[in-house]
Write an enzyme that holds these catalytic residues in place. Structure first.
Site, PDB file in Angstrom:
ATOM      1  N   GLY A 151       0.840  -1.188   0.000  1.00  0.00           N
ATOM      2  CA  GLY A 151       0.000   0.000   0.000  1.00  0.00           C
ATOM      3  C   GLY A 151       0.874   1.236   0.000  1.00  0.00           C
ATOM      4  O   GLY A 151       2.062   1.145   0.290  1.00  0.00           O
TER       5      GLY A 151
ATOM      6  N   CYS B  90       5.255  -6.263   1.680  1.00  0.00           N
ATOM      7  CA  CYS B  90       5.602  -4.844   1.628  1.00  0.00           C
ATOM      8  C   CYS B  90       4.918  -4.070   2.770  1.00  0.00           C
ATOM      9  O   CYS B  90       5.248  -4.299   3.922  1.00  0.00           O
ATOM     10  CB  CYS B  90       5.272  -4.275   0.240  1.00  0.00           C
ATOM     11  N   TYR B  91       3.941  -3.216   2.453  1.00  0.00           N
ATOM     12  CA  TYR B  91       3.245  -2.503   3.533  1.00  0.00           C
ATOM     13  C   TYR B  91       2.677  -3.488   4.546  1.00  0.00           C
ATOM     14  O   TYR B  91       2.740  -3.265   5.761  1.00  0.00           O
ATOM     15  CB  TYR B  91       2.110  -1.648   2.943  1.00  0.00           C
TER      16      TYR B  91
ATOM     17  N   HIS C  85       7.897  -7.661  -3.530  1.00  0.00           N
ATOM     18  CA  HIS C  85       6.616  -8.072  -4.127  1.00  0.00           C
ATOM     19  C   HIS C  85       6.760  -9.404  -4.862  1.00  0.00           C
ATOM     20  O   HIS C  85       7.061  -9.424  -6.052  1.00  0.00           O
ATOM     21  CB  HIS C  85       6.126  -7.002  -5.108  1.00  0.00           C
TER      22      HIS C  85
ATOM     23  N   GLU D 197       4.511 -11.207  -5.898  1.00  0.00           N
ATOM     24  CA  GLU D 197       3.393 -11.387  -6.842  1.00  0.00           C
ATOM     25  C   GLU D 197       3.693 -10.888  -8.248  1.00  0.00           C
ATOM     26  O   GLU D 197       3.025 -11.284  -9.194  1.00  0.00           O
ATOM     27  CB  GLU D 197       2.121 -10.717  -6.299  1.00  0.00           C
TER      28      GLU D 197
ATOM     29  N   SER E 289     -22.482  -7.587 -25.311  1.00  0.00           N
ATOM     30  CA  SER E 289     -21.660  -6.595 -26.013  1.00  0.00           C
ATOM     31  C   SER E 289     -20.828  -7.240 -27.122  1.00  0.00           C
ATOM     32  O   SER E 289     -20.286  -6.553 -27.967  1.00  0.00           O
ATOM     33  CB  SER E 289     -20.712  -5.920 -25.019  1.00  0.00           C
ATOM     34  N   GLY E 290     -20.729  -8.569 -27.083  1.00  0.00           N
ATOM     35  CA  GLY E 290     -19.859  -9.235 -28.044  1.00  0.00           C
ATOM     36  C   GLY E 290     -18.463  -9.423 -27.485  1.00  0.00           C
ATOM     37  O   GLY E 290     -17.638 -10.112 -28.066  1.00  0.00           O
ATOM     38  N   GLY E 291     -18.183  -8.819 -26.335  1.00  0.00           N
ATOM     39  CA  GLY E 291     -16.902  -9.020 -25.662  1.00  0.00           C
ATOM     40  C   GLY E 291     -16.867 -10.398 -25.003  1.00  0.00           C
ATOM     41  O   GLY E 291     -17.888 -11.086 -24.946  1.00  0.00           O
ATOM     42  N   VAL E 292     -15.694 -10.772 -24.533  1.00  0.00           N
ATOM     43  CA  VAL E 292     -15.538 -12.125 -23.992  1.00  0.00           C
ATOM     44  C   VAL E 292     -16.478 -12.382 -22.812  1.00  0.00           C
ATOM     45  O   VAL E 292     -17.172 -13.399 -22.769  1.00  0.00           O
ATOM     46  CB  VAL E 292     -14.076 -12.354 -23.512  1.00  0.00           C
ATOM     47  N   ASP E 293     -16.510 -11.438 -21.878  1.00  0.00           N
ATOM     48  CA  ASP E 293     -17.247 -11.695 -20.641  1.00  0.00           C
ATOM     49  C   ASP E 293     -18.744 -11.872 -20.889  1.00  0.00           C
ATOM     50  O   ASP E 293     -19.343 -12.858 -20.452  1.00  0.00           O
ATOM     51  CB  ASP E 293     -17.032 -10.557 -19.630  1.00  0.00           C
ATOM     52  N   SER E 294     -19.338 -10.914 -21.604  1.00  0.00           N
ATOM     53  CA  SER E 294     -20.787 -11.036 -21.788  1.00  0.00           C
ATOM     54  C   SER E 294     -21.107 -12.200 -22.723  1.00  0.00           C
ATOM     55  O   SER E 294     -22.145 -12.847 -22.572  1.00  0.00           O
ATOM     56  CB  SER E 294     -21.409  -9.725 -22.274  1.00  0.00           C
ATOM     57  N   SER E 295     -20.201 -12.519 -23.658  1.00  0.00           N
ATOM     58  CA  SER E 295     -20.463 -13.660 -24.549  1.00  0.00           C
ATOM     59  C   SER E 295     -20.454 -14.971 -23.765  1.00  0.00           C
ATOM     60  O   SER E 295     -21.327 -15.819 -23.950  1.00  0.00           O
ATOM     61  CB  SER E 295     -19.407 -13.750 -25.653  1.00  0.00           C
TER      62      SER E 295
ATOM     63  N   LYS F 254      -9.971 -13.014 -15.812  1.00  0.00           N
ATOM     64  CA  LYS F 254     -10.160 -13.047 -17.261  1.00  0.00           C
ATOM     65  C   LYS F 254      -9.742 -14.380 -17.901  1.00  0.00           C
ATOM     66  O   LYS F 254     -10.477 -14.949 -18.706  1.00  0.00           O
ATOM     67  CB  LYS F 254      -9.344 -11.909 -17.880  1.00  0.00           C
TER      68      LYS F 254
END
Ligand code: XMP
Length: 515
Positions: free
Chosen positions: A55, A82-83, A170, A172, A224-230, A371
């Site tokens: 942070g 870290c923080y 970090h 990650e 929308s035709g995007g990956v998620d909504s498809s 994703k």
């Protein structure tokens, strides 16, 4: 599905999602919560382990994010990064101070305690990503140093008896060469997770759950035709067939031919048994955007108008029982429900719920997935690869790839230029190696000469970035011949353009999109 849970407590670091992502790569389910989350709530979730993120603050300052001491006394292993590491020391009686030497970037970490569980199978000298101005000057009682760097006496420390681990760098980020190993050592080795959370069962289980929930109900989905909504739409269609209606709003800010492509997959000629409604609302959006130049205002207008159009269609359909949203986990975190990090751009497709759509409940089947997990689910559902691996395309579309005012004429210019760019990148095989690329229309006009005439036309900017997580990115090395060809074709084929530029900026300091 959520048998073993590791919780990431977010203190506002930019890498909070990466931490969760790395944990999931160990096949352990992981969720992010703000540091403001009540201890009782955390206890009730019964996590196998807790990770505290980095942070921007200094933990010794009065108003800095903190957590009560009891968090470290639950008997659940805690890893501070870290923080999070500094806070752990601060809260448990150690000391954190401003350092004389700040450490940023790649740093060699020297492991002191070779039999530390965190460093199992990790090299004694290992490159890690540091980013700190404060340092741990005194350990809390019960802790021992397990690693250091040339400038930082405590790069890692642990109190094995109480299951507490602190890491100053970090692990990650992928620049920390063996960082993923260290996180997996914590999650599997220290917390004792079995690592059996897998995607295979996701599709099957989701379809079962959706069927039970929906029964004979009517379902409405904004596509929308995007990956998620498809992926969300296909999942629903497999579960409830033509009880599902998908509304696709063409806002006139899509890429060239995109509206027709979406229709070809999901429409009556496509492969799914669902009700598909395409709304051609281009002019409405252009009218609303006339004269608007400020990026966030454009986003807001496009987002709001989208919802209005969607509502109008929904009203025509009448009451539905369920509304489907393609929300994915990063949306949940970025919309402030999960984490704490600063909002750089407001993504319109997050949290924007239609107010007047008559529905009983929302279904968000992808809410827990990242994703690439959504893509895996898409492949399992048999969605064509070109759709599943489609490049990200922002909800506000070309509206934020046209710097300044959006007009129909400018949309046409950027659509044509972008189509040429994509075609040439495909031909050169760059579509397989570059994460995201597109053409944008700068608001700059300049003087040129074409066929003995003076021109005063627009400059198109080409962008191509390599990125793993879209949080950081580097400009891709597109071969000169490809760029040159694209430039030539754009100048010759797209009216209104007399210059083409390639953007070399990385993120940070730039962002991927121009607005
Ligand atoms: P930036 O420009 O923030 O982009 O570096 C990171 C990723 O997010 C996409 N992006 C958006 N997606 N609505 C979206 O749905 C938006 O308003 C938006 N702005 C940026 C961008 O394409 C990139 O993949």
């Amino acid at each position: 599905m959520k048998r073993e849970l590791v919780i990431v407590i977010d203190f506002g670091g930019q890498y909070n999602q990466l931490v969760a992502r790395r944990v999931r790569e160990c096949n352990v389910y992981c969720e992010i919560y703000s540091y403001k989350t009540d201890l009782e709530k955390i206890k009730a979730m019964n996590p196998m382990g807790i990770i505290l993120t980095g942070g921007p603050n200094s933990c010794y300052e009065v108003d800095s994010p903190t957590y009560k001491k009891e968090l470290f006394e639950l008997g659940i292993p805690v890893l501070g990064l870290c923080y999070g590491a500094q806070l752990m020391m601060h809260v448990l009686g150690g000391k954190v101070e401003l350092s004389d030497v700040k450490e940023y970037g790649k740093t060699e970490v020297l492991v002191d305690k070779k039999d530390s569980k965190i460093f199992e199978n990790v090299s004694e000298k290992t490159i890690c990503w540091m980013s700190h101005t404060d340092y741990i000057s005194k350990l809390a009682p019960g802790f021992e140093v397990t690693a250091h760097t040339a400038n930082c006496p405590v790069a890692a420390a642990e109190d094995v008896e109480h299951g507490l681990y602190a890491i100053q760098y970090h692990p990650e980020v992928l620049h920390s060469v063996e960082g993923t190993k260290m996180l997996s050592n914590f999650v599997l080795g220290v917390c004792g997770c079995a690592g059996d959370w897998r995607m295979d069962s996701f599709v099957e289980e989701s379809i079962k759950q959706i069927r039970e929930k929906v029964g004979n109900g009517k379902v409405l989905c904004a596509l929308s035709g995007g990956v998620d909504s498809s992926v969300a739409a296909v999942l629903l269609s497999k579960a409830v067939g033509d009880q599902l209606t998908c509304v696709f709003v063409d806002h006139g800010l899509l890429r060239k031919n995109e509206g027709d492509e979406v229709e070809a997959v999901f429409g009556p000629e496509g492969s799914y048994d669902l009700n598909f409604i395409r709304v051609n609302a281009q002019q409405r959006f252009y009218d609303k955007l006339a004269g608007v130049t400020e990026p966030e205002k454009k986003r807001k207008i496009i987002g709001e108008e989208f919802i209005r159009v969607f509502e109008e269609e929904a009203k025509k359909i009448g009451a539905v029982d369920f509304l489907v949203q393609g929300t994915i986990y990063p949306d949940v975190v970025e919309s402030g429900l999960g984490g704490e990090s600063a909002v750089i751009k407001s993504h319109h497709n997050v949290g924007g719920l239609p107010d007047y759509v008559d529905f009983k409940e929302i279904i968000e089947p992808l809410r827990d997935l990242f994703k690439d997990e959504v893509r895996k689910a898409g492949l399992e559902l048999g969605i064509p690869e070109r759709l599943v691996f489609r490049q990200p395309f922002p909800g506000p579309g070309l509206g934020i790839r046209i710097i300044g005012e959006v007009t129909e004429k400018k949309v046409k210019i950027v659509q044509d230029a972008d189509a040429i760019y994509r075609e040439e990148m495909d031909k050169a095989g760059m579509n397989k190696t570059v994460g995201q690329y597109f053409a944008a229309l700068t608001n700059m006009r300049s003087v040129g000469v074409m066929g003995d005439f003076r021109t005063y036309d627009y400059a198109v900017a080409l962008r191509a970035v390599n990125t793993i997580d879209f949080m950081t990115a580097e400009a891709a090395e597109v071969p000169y011949e490809v760029l040159n060809k694209v430039m030539n074709r754009i100048i010759n084929e797209v009216t209104g353009v007399n210059r083409v530029m390639y953007d070399l900026t990385s993120k940070p300091p730039g962002t991927i999109e121009f607005e």
